[in-house]
Design an enzyme around this catalytic site. Sequence first.
Site, PDB file in Angstrom:
ATOM      1  N   ASP A 103     -29.176 -28.258  21.572  1.00 17.69           N
ATOM      2  CA  ASP A 103     -27.756 -28.384  21.230  1.00 17.69           C
ATOM      3  C   ASP A 103     -27.096 -29.252  22.303  1.00 17.69           C
ATOM      4  O   ASP A 103     -26.787 -28.779  23.397  1.00 17.69           O
ATOM      5  CB  ASP A 103     -27.086 -27.012  21.192  1.00 17.69           C
ATOM      6  CG  ASP A 103     -27.543 -26.161  20.012  1.00 17.69           C
ATOM      7  OD1 ASP A 103     -28.703 -26.299  19.588  1.00 17.69           O
ATOM      8  OD2 ASP A 103     -26.749 -25.335  19.532  1.00 17.69           O
ATOM      9  N   LYS A 157     -23.385 -26.165  11.786  1.00 18.66           N
ATOM     10  CA  LYS A 157     -23.323 -24.967  12.623  1.00 18.66           C
ATOM     11  C   LYS A 157     -21.909 -24.765  13.163  1.00 18.66           C
ATOM     12  O   LYS A 157     -21.477 -25.480  14.063  1.00 18.66           O
ATOM     13  CB  LYS A 157     -24.307 -25.073  13.794  1.00 18.66           C
ATOM     14  CG  LYS A 157     -24.269 -23.872  14.744  1.00 18.66           C
ATOM     15  CD  LYS A 157     -25.287 -24.010  15.871  1.00 18.66           C
ATOM     16  CE  LYS A 157     -25.158 -22.887  16.903  1.00 18.66           C
ATOM     17  NZ  LYS A 157     -26.163 -22.999  17.999  1.00 18.66           N
ATOM     18  N   LYS A 206     -22.384 -29.623  14.807  1.00 14.41           N
ATOM     19  CA  LYS A 206     -21.898 -28.314  15.265  1.00 14.41           C
ATOM     20  C   LYS A 206     -20.458 -28.462  15.730  1.00 14.41           C
ATOM     21  O   LYS A 206     -20.092 -29.464  16.351  1.00 14.41           O
ATOM     22  CB  LYS A 206     -22.805 -27.826  16.397  1.00 14.41           C
ATOM     23  CG  LYS A 206     -22.400 -26.537  17.066  1.00 14.41           C
ATOM     24  CD  LYS A 206     -23.430 -26.166  18.142  1.00 14.41           C
ATOM     25  CE  LYS A 206     -22.976 -24.989  18.993  1.00 14.41           C
ATOM     26  NZ  LYS A 206     -23.961 -24.655  20.063  1.00 14.41           N
TER      27      LYS A 206
END
Length: 329
Positions: free
Chosen positions: A166, A265, A229
Amino acid sequence: MTLAKLAHAEREAAQARNPGCALHLDWLAEIRVNRAAAERRAATVTTRRSVKGAAQAAWLVKALTCTDLTTLNSDDTPGRVRRLCSKARRPLDPALLDALGLGDRSIQVGAVCVYHAMVPTAVAALEGTSIPVAAVAAGFPHGLSPMRARRAEVEESVAAGASEIDIVISRQHVLRRDWQALYEEVAAFREVCGPAHLKAILGTGDLKTLRDVARASLVAMMAGADFVKTSTGKEAVNATLPVALVMARTVRAYAEATGYRVGFKPAGGISTAKDALAYQTLMREELGRPWLEPDLFRIGASGLVGDIERQLTHFTTGAYAAGHRHALA
């Protein structure tokens, strides 16, 4: 090519990893977002569809399997990470699984998300499972470290066993509308990730407009991100339904234009079963059934699992267990 072969090729493309594409500035220039309309649409997510009873229980179990169980605190210890991994292996008590009629099924979370330094601990604790370890990297949470150091952190996390990375983008690229710099940054991280999947954190709470959220999402996908995300969880404003709506529609537009599906996400501030149901409903309505599975949908959270377990206990027994019984140590 026959219709059957064409359909098969389209399914294979949809399942393949997003390879990215060239940066199309004309596509970015065409993006428009009506903020008022987006907010009105987002407000209907929890009112237009009601999931109750057994259906709600099933949705909540599915939400567990899409949760990136996360600890990103300054006082994280190996012991805390091992306890988190134990919960990831068995997010629901066996007696509760039996009561739900799922005693013969293996229920586990989507991933365990930790800082780079805790990757070896998490990998060891999850040995023998299929639960991936996700590492936050690239100068998380601000993205202001030198690029050399950010790339090295990604490489080291992959070498330590993280199968998902991430990364956090440099928000200044978005604020300055320097789309070429953002594209090159995400593409560089994708390159050093190798086989590990890349989730691009936009830090949407730091971006000024929903239009910039859409454009940043699209640039990240063009650069090869496997997921987009919302947040680091450290911004003043984290995941919101209007932002999620805009990002979901950008994911859909990218899939329609390229044939490649990119995951989504939401993260930050998602702590209740009600929150999870709202995001699942949004995915179902805007992107369709495939985006209810962990390969295309994750929820970044730390306290969510406990509340879902609490709600499922109420569904099976009619009573809520004490909150501390479901809390992560």
